[in-house]
Write a protein that holds these residues in place. Structure first.
Motif, mmCIF file in Angstrom:
data_model
loop_
_atom_site.group_PDB
_atom_site.id
_atom_site.type_symbol
_atom_site.label_atom_id
_atom_site.label_comp_id
_atom_site.label_asym_id
_atom_site.label_seq_id
_atom_site.Cartn_x
_atom_site.Cartn_y
_atom_site.Cartn_z
ATOM 1 N N ARG A 152 0.839 -1.197 0.000
ATOM 2 C CA ARG A 152 0.000 0.000 0.000
ATOM 3 C C ARG A 152 0.870 1.243 0.000
ATOM 4 O O ARG A 152 1.975 1.245 0.549
ATOM 5 C CB ARG A 152 -0.932 0.008 1.213
ATOM 6 C CG ARG A 152 -1.875 -1.176 1.280
ATOM 7 C CD ARG A 152 -2.635 -1.167 2.604
ATOM 8 N NE ARG A 152 -3.411 0.046 2.762
ATOM 9 C CZ ARG A 152 -3.876 0.505 3.935
ATOM 10 N NH1 ARG A 152 -3.581 -0.153 5.055
ATOM 11 N NH2 ARG A 152 -4.583 1.600 3.995
ATOM 12 N N ARG A 153 0.384 2.305 -0.576
ATOM 13 C CA ARG A 153 1.144 3.545 -0.667
ATOM 14 C C ARG A 153 0.661 4.543 0.373
ATOM 15 O O ARG A 153 -0.489 4.499 0.815
ATOM 16 C CB ARG A 153 1.013 4.139 -2.069
ATOM 17 C CG ARG A 153 1.537 3.226 -3.164
ATOM 18 C CD ARG A 153 1.315 3.822 -4.539
ATOM 19 N NE ARG A 153 2.064 5.063 -4.713
ATOM 20 C CZ ARG A 153 1.937 5.851 -5.773
ATOM 21 N NH1 ARG A 153 1.098 5.541 -6.737
ATOM 22 N NH2 ARG A 153 2.655 6.950 -5.863
ATOM 23 N N THR A 154 1.538 5.455 0.760
ATOM 24 C CA THR A 154 1.185 6.560 1.649
ATOM 25 C C THR A 154 1.303 7.856 0.848
ATOM 26 O O THR A 154 2.267 8.621 0.977
ATOM 27 C CB THR A 154 2.101 6.606 2.881
ATOM 28 O OG1 THR A 154 3.465 6.540 2.442
ATOM 29 C CG2 THR A 154 1.831 5.430 3.806
ATOM 30 N N GLY A 155 0.321 8.079 0.001
ATOM 31 C CA GLY A 155 0.355 9.266 -0.839
ATOM 32 C C GLY A 155 1.590 9.284 -1.721
ATOM 33 O O GLY A 155 1.968 8.275 -2.300
ATOM 34 N N ARG A 156 2.248 10.443 -1.779
ATOM 35 C CA ARG A 156 3.442 10.606 -2.611
ATOM 36 C C ARG A 156 4.724 10.322 -1.838
ATOM 37 O O ARG A 156 5.817 10.457 -2.383
ATOM 38 C CB ARG A 156 3.496 12.036 -3.153
ATOM 39 C CG ARG A 156 2.323 12.418 -4.012
ATOM 40 C CD ARG A 156 2.338 13.900 -4.392
ATOM 41 N NE ARG A 156 3.548 14.237 -5.130
ATOM 42 C CZ ARG A 156 4.498 15.021 -4.648
ATOM 43 N NH1 ARG A 156 4.406 15.516 -3.436
ATOM 44 N NH2 ARG A 156 5.557 15.299 -5.376
ATOM 45 N N PHE A 157 4.612 9.929 -0.586
ATOM 46 C CA PHE A 157 5.787 9.790 0.269
ATOM 47 C C PHE A 157 6.437 8.422 0.111
ATOM 48 O O PHE A 157 5.774 7.397 0.195
ATOM 49 C CB PHE A 157 5.407 10.016 1.730
ATOM 50 C CG PHE A 157 4.869 11.387 2.000
ATOM 51 C CD1 PHE A 157 5.723 12.469 2.136
ATOM 52 C CD2 PHE A 157 3.512 11.604 2.094
ATOM 53 C CE1 PHE A 157 5.239 13.743 2.371
ATOM 54 C CE2 PHE A 157 3.005 12.866 2.333
ATOM 55 C CZ PHE A 157 3.858 13.939 2.465
ATOM 56 N N THR A 158 7.744 8.444 -0.080
ATOM 57 C CA THR A 158 8.541 7.219 -0.107
ATOM 58 C C THR A 158 9.703 7.387 0.866
ATOM 59 O O THR A 158 10.041 8.505 1.254
ATOM 60 C CB THR A 158 9.089 6.930 -1.514
ATOM 61 O OG1 THR A 158 9.918 8.036 -1.934
ATOM 62 C CG2 THR A 158 7.958 6.725 -2.519
#
Length: 336
Positions: free
Chosen positions: A303-309
């Motif tokens: 799963r992704r957290t918006g644009r944050f990596t």
């Protein structure tokens, strides 16, 4: 100089990649912060980078556990060359004094070391703290892995790996730019009991619960407390989490991933999960890290957290040590 609505500098960000690709980028001469398994960090060539051990990441495609890739974040050089150096217990208090007058610093601390504990308890007292932008993270190893070794940091310029010191990169910026540190903490104090501690530290036996002396371990077990929810305190308007590491039954002690501070009122957090949809920021992100507890508790794998990596870490640093928090830094341009 008049500050107007900030306009972002070119996006930098970071990404998960192979050791070969990371080596190629290092050899091209850039400046980087790199997270990965110790064996992989040791394979990287010497160059202008700092690193720390972690094998959990928020990658481009979402949350990922990997011991065969490294996460690479480039520090764009817009002014003078960044400076890299180790700090020990005797010098860590000068970390912000040594920082550029205009710029930012990235710090990596090895988890559960003496300097980790010292920084967690005393960073707010350091000279120039909160005056100059300072972000970073706490390195760690895979829980339960037999070959995980100790949390470590590495100076890529010398190849020196260390378990007891902090590694820092000081990055200068030109006068037309500035760095901004941001914190996303969705945890808020619940309406339950109030906890207060007599001593500052990473563990507690007894504490005060609503003004009554109590054994904390017994209280938590009796109440069936969800230990994935941290204690939360209001520090001058900022919500700061203290995450539970576990209960030591043998010694009747509760251990934390960050220190509780004496004389501060804490409450258990109200249930709240990170998720991806809540994390939005249209600005260019130069650096970001998130907490491994968010990765585990919120089931962020894939799963992704918006644009944050960035690395999923054993502690996040936005000046002081944080838990279960997303920290990021942007570089903005002054106009006018």
């Amino acid at each position: 100089m008049l500050l107007t609505e900030p306009s972002p500098v070119r996006p930098q960000g970071g990404q998960l990649m192979s050791v070969a690709e990371a080596a190629r980028r290092i050899e091209q001469g850039g400046f980087f912060s790199i997270a990965g398994d110790e064996a992989l960090l040791r394979q990287l060539p010497r160059g202008n980078w700092i690193g720390g051990t972690i094998c959990y990441f928020m990658a481009q495609q979402g949350g990922q556990h990997s011991r065969d890739q490294v996460f690479v974040c480039e520090a764009e050089v817009l002014d003078a060359r960044p400076q890299v150096r180790f700090y020990d217990l005797g010098s860590i208090g000068q970390v912000c004094v040594d920082a550029p007058d205009n710029g930012y610093s990235i710090i990596i601390l090895p988890a559960f070391s003496a300097i980790h504990a010292h920084y967690a308890q005393h960073a707010p007292e350091f000279d120039d703290m909160f005056v100059k932008p300072l972000v970073g993270w706490v390195s760690g190893t895979e829980p339960g892995a037999r070959d995980a070794g100790l949390p470590a940091v590495i100076n890529g310029q010398t190849g020196e790996l260390d378990h007891d010191r902090a590694i820092v990169m000081h990055v200068p910026l030109p006068e037309e730019c500035y760095a901004a540190v941001e914190i996303i903490n969705l945890q808020r104090p619940g309406e339950g009991d109030r906890f207060r501690f007599d001593e500052t530290g990473f563990s507690a036996g007894e504490c005060w619960v609503n003004g009554t002396r109590a054994r904390l371990a017994e209280y938590l077990e009796r109440a069936g407390t969800d230990l994935s929810l941290p204690l939360v305190a209001d520090y001058a308007g900022a919500m700061i989490n203290v995450s539970f590491k576990g209960i030591d039954q043998t010694h009747g002690r509760v251990d934390f991933f960050a220190p509780v501070f004496a004389g501060v009122d804490y409450r258990l957090a109200a249930p709240q999960r990170l998720g991806g949809a809540a994390l939005q920021d249209g600005r260019a992100v130069a650096f970001s890290c998130n907490c491994i507890l968010n990765y585990i508790n919120d089931k962020l794998e894939g799963r992704r957290t918006g644009r944050f990596t960035g690395p999923m870490t054993f502690g996040e640093i936005a000046w002081q040590l944080l838990n279960q928090t997303l920290v990021y830094l942007t570089i903005e341009r002054v106009e006018g």
